[in-house]
Design a protein around this motif. Structure first.
Motif, PDB file in Angstrom:
ATOM      1  N   LEU A   1      12.870   0.518  42.076  1.00 23.57           N
ATOM      2  CA  LEU A   1      12.472   1.711  42.528  1.00 23.57           C
ATOM      3  C   LEU A   1      11.859   1.722  44.095  1.00 23.57           C
ATOM      4  N   PRO A   2      11.770   2.829  44.575  1.00 20.47           N
ATOM      5  CA  PRO A   2      11.082   2.868  46.011  1.00 20.47           C
ATOM      6  C   PRO A   2      10.007   2.290  46.241  1.00 20.47           C
TER       7      PRO A   2
ATOM      8  N   MET B   1      11.124  13.920  30.808  1.00 15.33           N
ATOM      9  CA  MET B   1      11.092  14.369  32.059  1.00 15.33           C
ATOM     10  C   MET B   1      12.745  14.673  32.345  1.00 15.33           C
TER      11      MET B   1
ATOM     12  N   GLU C   1       6.422  13.876  54.728  1.00 15.44           N
ATOM     13  CA  GLU C   1       5.584  13.469  53.301  1.00 15.44           C
ATOM     14  C   GLU C   1       4.278  12.844  53.597  1.00 15.44           C
TER      15      GLU C   1
ATOM     16  N   ARG D   1       4.732   9.858  43.266  1.00 11.70           N
ATOM     17  CA  ARG D   1       5.573  10.988  43.583  1.00 11.70           C
ATOM     18  C   ARG D   1       7.003  10.650  43.947  1.00 11.70           C
ATOM     19  N   ARG D   2       6.817   9.645  44.949  1.00 12.96           N
ATOM     20  CA  ARG D   2       8.247   9.170  45.615  1.00 12.96           C
ATOM     21  C   ARG D   2       9.288   8.775  44.720  1.00 12.96           C
ATOM     22  N   ILE D   3       8.431   7.866  43.641  1.00 11.21           N
ATOM     23  CA  ILE D   3       9.293   7.233  42.671  1.00 11.21           C
ATOM     24  C   ILE D   3       9.980   8.187  41.584  1.00 11.21           C
ATOM     25  N   VAL D   4       9.038   9.100  41.139  1.00 11.60           N
ATOM     26  CA  VAL D   4       9.386  10.080  40.098  1.00 11.60           C
ATOM     27  C   VAL D   4      10.543  10.915  40.903  1.00 11.60           C
TER      28      VAL D   4
ATOM     29  N   TYR E   1      12.719   9.960  43.004  1.00 10.91           N
ATOM     30  CA  TYR E   1      13.815   9.005  43.020  1.00 10.91           C
ATOM     31  C   TYR E   1      14.496   9.083  41.545  1.00 10.91           C
TER      32      TYR E   1
END
Lengths: 199, 199
Positions: free
Chosen positions: A18-19, A51, A182, B27-30, B32
């Motif tokens: 993950l990032p 999701m 962002e 938020r970034r992870i989701v 992605y």
């Protein structure tokens, strides 16, 4: 003798992909999860699957949506003659939060980048042109990051939308050059929207 | 009109609960994850459930284990007369990586902290005393973080293990005072193990 527990290491590796998560954070997260009651882990796993099952992309603007057409494109009270172009779905939420924009969006899904072989056909440019013609769009607001790729993508969009009769504008300065949309605050982004300038 | 997609926000909230993940990272992870093929999301969800189902805690030392007794406690070639006391399961991996220790472990599951109402009965002290007696342990190596709580827990352990005939030692300095074991490098931790001193 194994130094590690297989199922634990497997999950650590999943988190490392993950990032913004490094190897130490990934390990820390997994040890934290090990302490939680099984019920909470199941909830987490279910949220992931749910999701992915529920969320699609709007067939018009490519924003996130649980329906075929997103709630913004469906909203007749919004100005159908304005389209705001953003790079990623996350940018729509960021702009909506400012409460200063009542038009539609178009999510490109990236920026032009000759180095990475991303040309106009890799982005959602054909769909954009179709929408401009169909909606008789009068203004295309380009809300891309103020980076080299962002600026050159903006220039490309200006070139293709002008012959269609749409006025290209872009977010006013106020965003630090080289920065990332962002991480800007809502007031700055709101002001940049109001002060958008013709290019 | 909803500003957000429900299933997306739900997952963002799940990620925000994890340590070291802020609202923007979540938020970034989701976003992605939304781009990944469904197969990869299912793998991730399955890894979560699987880990929770398979991983237990060793009934002797409370280290992670897929069996009732962990591979370290089962390993007859290890020195049964030495027990190294650590705060969390993650610390076992950190010490094992140095390759400088061939005894057993005991995971406390925390540190004494009167403010948080954590006394000796909240930690795994009774089990430790039983193991010291049963294994005729000659040395108890205290590998806790060099913080106020770590030092006072070490002092408490010294007081209770000495009457049982076990010599209490602790990791040599080399770890910066007030720091965290998790962020020290392997060489420093290895040297601190070798230079452990009697208290």
């Amino acid at each position: 003798m194994p130094l590690y527990i297989k199922s634990v290491e497997k999950l650590i590796n999943e988190f490392r992909k993950l990032p913004a998560i490094g190897p130490k954070s990934a390990r820390r997260i997994v040890y934290y999860l090990l302490k939680l009651p099984p019920r909470q882990i199941e909830d987490f796993a279910r949220s992931l699957i749910e999701m992915k099952e529920k969320v699609k992309f709007c067939s018009l603007c490519h924003n996130l949506s649980e329906e075929d057409i997103c709630h913004i494109c469906r909203d007749g009270s919004r100005d159908q003659e304005k389209i705001c172009i953003v790079e990623e779905v996350g940018d729509v939420t960021i702009l909506e939060k400012t409460g200063r924009y009542r038009g539609l969006y178009h999510v490109l899904g990236g920026l032009l980048s000759p180095i990475d072989n991303i040309g106009p056909t890799e982005l959602r440019i054909p769909g954009l042109m179709e929408r401009i013609k169909k909606n008789r769009v009068s203004e295309v607001i380009i809300a891309l990051n103020p980076t080299v790729e962002g600026e050159s993508t903006a220039m490309y969009i200006k070139k293709i939308v002008t012959p269609l009769g749409a006025k290209p504008t872009m977010l006013a300065s106020g965003l630090p050059v080289g920065g990332d949309l962002e991480y800007a605050d809502e007031i700055t982004i709101g002001r940049a929207l109001t002060d958008r300038r013709e290019i």
